[in-house]
Design a protein around this motif. Structure first.
Motif, PDB file in Angstrom:
ATOM      1  N   UNK A  47     -38.224 125.726  43.438  1.00  0.00           N
ATOM      2  CA  UNK A  47     -37.188 124.917  42.797  1.00  0.00           C
ATOM      3  C   UNK A  47     -37.149 123.545  43.449  1.00  0.00           C
ATOM      4  N   UNK A  48     -36.858 122.538  42.659  1.00  0.00           N
ATOM      5  CA  UNK A  48     -36.733 121.198  43.206  1.00  0.00           C
ATOM      6  C   UNK A  48     -35.413 121.047  43.960  1.00  0.00           C
ATOM      7  N   UNK A  49     -35.418 120.136  44.922  1.00  0.00           N
ATOM      8  CA  UNK A  49     -34.212 119.709  45.656  1.00  0.00           C
ATOM      9  C   UNK A  49     -33.445 120.857  46.311  1.00  0.00           C
ATOM     10  N   UNK A  50     -34.160 121.884  46.764  1.00  0.00           N
ATOM     11  CA  UNK A  50     -33.492 123.002  47.443  1.00  0.00           C
ATOM     12  C   UNK A  50     -33.722 122.982  48.954  1.00  0.00           C
ATOM     13  N   UNK A  51     -34.279 121.863  49.460  1.00  0.00           N
ATOM     14  CA  UNK A  51     -34.513 121.676  50.899  1.00  0.00           C
ATOM     15  C   UNK A  51     -35.497 122.676  51.486  1.00  0.00           C
ATOM     16  N   UNK A  52     -36.368 123.238  50.631  1.00  0.00           N
ATOM     17  CA  UNK A  52     -37.411 124.141  51.109  1.00  0.00           C
ATOM     18  C   UNK A  52     -38.773 123.530  50.822  1.00  0.00           C
ATOM     19  N   UNK A  53     -39.570 123.379  51.861  1.00  0.00           N
ATOM     20  CA  UNK A  53     -40.897 122.811  51.715  1.00  0.00           C
ATOM     21  C   UNK A  53     -41.793 123.707  50.871  1.00  0.00           C
ATOM     22  N   UNK A  54     -42.433 123.129  49.864  1.00  0.00           N
ATOM     23  CA  UNK A  54     -43.380 123.882  49.054  1.00  0.00           C
ATOM     24  C   UNK A  54     -44.551 124.360  49.904  1.00  0.00           C
ATOM     25  N   UNK A 103     -36.575 106.754  54.764  1.00  0.00           N
ATOM     26  CA  UNK A 103     -35.984 105.708  53.927  1.00  0.00           C
ATOM     27  C   UNK A 103     -36.355 104.323  54.445  1.00  0.00           C
ATOM     28  N   UNK A 104     -36.743 103.465  53.535  1.00  0.00           N
ATOM     29  CA  UNK A 104     -37.147 102.120  53.886  1.00  0.00           C
ATOM     30  C   UNK A 104     -38.633 101.975  54.112  1.00  0.00           C
ATOM     31  N   UNK A 105     -39.340 103.102  54.255  1.00  0.00           N
ATOM     32  CA  UNK A 105     -40.777 103.046  54.509  1.00  0.00           C
ATOM     33  C   UNK A 105     -41.615 103.664  53.393  1.00  0.00           C
ATOM     34  N   UNK A 106     -41.021 104.475  52.559  1.00  0.00           N
ATOM     35  CA  UNK A 106     -41.741 105.022  51.426  1.00  0.00           C
ATOM     36  C   UNK A 106     -41.637 104.100  50.226  1.00  0.00           C
ATOM     37  N   UNK A 107     -42.281 104.493  49.138  1.00  0.00           N
ATOM     38  CA  UNK A 107     -42.153 103.746  47.885  1.00  0.00           C
ATOM     39  C   UNK A 107     -40.805 104.071  47.233  1.00  0.00           C
ATOM     40  N   UNK A 108     -40.297 103.135  46.455  1.00  0.00           N
ATOM     41  CA  UNK A 108     -39.009 103.356  45.803  1.00  0.00           C
ATOM     42  C   UNK A 108     -39.014 104.602  44.929  1.00  0.00           C
ATOM     43  N   UNK A 109     -40.161 104.893  44.305  1.00  0.00           N
ATOM     44  CA  UNK A 109     -40.199 106.016  43.369  1.00  0.00           C
ATOM     45  C   UNK A 109     -40.103 107.375  44.055  1.00  0.00           C
ATOM     46  N   UNK A 110     -40.233 107.423  45.395  1.00  0.00           N
ATOM     47  CA  UNK A 110     -40.183 108.709  46.089  1.00  0.00           C
ATOM     48  C   UNK A 110     -38.938 108.864  46.962  1.00  0.00           C
ATOM     49  N   UNK A 111     -37.981 107.964  46.829  1.00  0.00           N
ATOM     50  CA  UNK A 111     -36.738 108.045  47.598  1.00  0.00           C
ATOM     51  C   UNK A 111     -35.681 108.773  46.765  1.00  0.00           C
ATOM     52  N   UNK A 112     -35.244 109.942  47.245  1.00  0.00           N
ATOM     53  CA  UNK A 112     -34.248 110.768  46.567  1.00  0.00           C
ATOM     54  C   UNK A 112     -33.249 111.269  47.606  1.00  0.00           C
ATOM     55  N   UNK A 113     -32.081 111.711  47.170  1.00  0.00           N
ATOM     56  CA  UNK A 113     -31.087 112.219  48.125  1.00  0.00           C
ATOM     57  C   UNK A 113     -31.443 113.574  48.716  1.00  0.00           C
ATOM     58  N   UNK A 114     -32.329 114.336  48.060  1.00  0.00           N
ATOM     59  CA  UNK A 114     -32.738 115.640  48.569  1.00  0.00           C
ATOM     60  C   UNK A 114     -34.150 115.944  48.086  1.00  0.00           C
ATOM     61  N   UNK A 115     -34.783 116.921  48.725  1.00  0.00           N
ATOM     62  CA  UNK A 115     -36.189 117.235  48.447  1.00  0.00           C
ATOM     63  C   UNK A 115     -36.379 118.755  48.431  1.00  0.00           C
ATOM     64  N   UNK A 116     -37.531 119.248  47.947  1.00  0.00           N
ATOM     65  CA  UNK A 116     -38.671 118.497  47.395  1.00  0.00           C
ATOM     66  C   UNK A 116     -38.401 118.014  45.974  1.00  0.00           C
ATOM     67  N   UNK A 117     -39.216 117.050  45.552  1.00  0.00           N
ATOM     68  CA  UNK A 117     -39.123 116.499  44.206  1.00  0.00           C
ATOM     69  C   UNK A 117     -40.486 116.625  43.546  1.00  0.00           C
ATOM     70  N   UNK A 118     -40.514 117.107  42.304  1.00  0.00           N
ATOM     71  CA  UNK A 118     -41.755 117.314  41.560  1.00  0.00           C
ATOM     72  C   UNK A 118     -41.896 116.210  40.511  1.00  0.00           C
ATOM     73  N   UNK A 119     -42.752 115.251  40.762  1.00  0.00           N
ATOM     74  CA  UNK A 119     -42.932 114.139  39.837  1.00  0.00           C
ATOM     75  C   UNK A 119     -44.193 114.327  39.000  1.00  0.00           C
ATOM     76  N   UNK A 120     -44.118 113.917  37.740  1.00  0.00           N
ATOM     77  CA  UNK A 120     -45.268 114.030  36.841  1.00  0.00           C
ATOM     78  C   UNK A 120     -45.239 112.896  35.826  1.00  0.00           C
ATOM     79  N   UNK A 121     -46.398 112.607  35.278  1.00  0.00           N
ATOM     80  CA  UNK A 121     -46.517 111.642  34.182  1.00  0.00           C
ATOM     81  C   UNK A 121     -46.381 112.402  32.862  1.00  0.00           C
ATOM     82  N   UNK A 122     -45.490 111.977  31.968  1.00  0.00           N
ATOM     83  CA  UNK A 122     -45.173 112.770  30.785  1.00  0.00           C
ATOM     84  C   UNK A 122     -46.172 112.663  29.648  1.00  0.00           C
ATOM     85  N   UNK A 123     -47.099 111.691  29.708  1.00  0.00           N
ATOM     86  CA  UNK A 123     -48.078 111.633  28.629  1.00  0.00           C
ATOM     87  C   UNK A 123     -49.433 112.159  29.105  1.00  0.00           C
TER      88      UNK A 123
END
Length: 223
Positions: free
Chosen positions: A29-36, A175-195
């Motif tokens: 699950x995303x944003x459950x504070x458990x490392x994949x 925070x402040x050292x990663x890219x803006x697209x990977x900064x979230x309040x909690x992790x992990x985050x699963x990002x994908x391109x929709x097309x």
């Protein structure tokens, strides 16, 4: 093609999800504070024997589970006769991305490679890529500031706004050292391109809420 929409089988203390020959072996699950990575690699964990909550194998992120589901078969990969592996991303119960891999002669992590791709909703995954920042790695790219796993990236030359790829699991970021697209309040985050092709992560990223891995193998349930 049929995806993980089959029956949940909690009989006899065993919690599993199957569709035809496919069986789920991992669900996060995303944003459950458990490392994949940590939960996938944690040897000796047999969620199918220890959990009775059907939400742990649900494809809907609203179905809660305290753990990332891990089938004991992951520890028996080489003897399980793995033929195919499927990685899927879901958003609110809807399939949003998938890749099918050849699983023959692989380990529990080496299946995740460009050369093993059989099919995907991203048609260009198999194209030759010599760009700077080319990544197709289960363990991904990690330093003191960023932690990108299950990372499939095409290019990062030119900085964050030029990062182009297909998917990435963001485990954390300083925070402040990663890219803006990977900064979230909690992790992990699963990002994908929709097309159906690689594109700029910063502009086109979407977030899935469930990551699932399933296999076709001859001895999934062998003890």
């Amino acid at each position: 093609m049929t995806f993980l929409l089959g029956d949940i089988s909690p009989a006899g203390g065993i919690l599993e999800r199957k569709v035809g020959d496919w069986q789920m072996i991992y669900r996060a699950s995303s944003r459950n504070d458990q490392s994949v990575i940590k939960t996938y690699m944690e040897q000796g964990v047999a969620s199918e024997q220890n959990e009775t909550n059907a939400g742990c194998v649900s494809i809907n992120g609203r179905d809660k589970c305290k753990i990332n589901y891990r089938h004991s078969m992951i520890d028996r990969w080489e003897s399980a006769g793995v033929r195919k592996v499927r990685l899927e991303l879901y958003k609110e119960g809807e399939l949003v991305a998938h890749i099918v891999f050849n699983g023959k002669s692989t380990t529990s992590t080496s299946w995740f490679s460009q050369e093993n791709v059989i099919s995907s909703n991203w048609f260009d995954l198999k194209e030759n890529n010599n760009d700077e920042g080319n990544q197709f790695s289960f363990f991904g790219y990690r330093n003191n500031d960023i932690d990108r796993r299950l990372y499939i990236n095409k290019n990062w030359k030119g900085g964050c706004s030029f990062h182009k790829g297909w998917m990435v699991v963001i485990e954390s970021v300083t925070r402040g050292n990663g890219c803006n697209y990977e900064v979230f309040p909690s992790y992990p985050v699963f990002l994908y391109i929709p097309h159906s092709y690689a594109d700029f992560i910063d502009d086109f990223k979407r977030e899935a809420d469930v990551l699932a891995i399933s296999v076709i193998a001859t001895q999934v349930n062998a003890l």
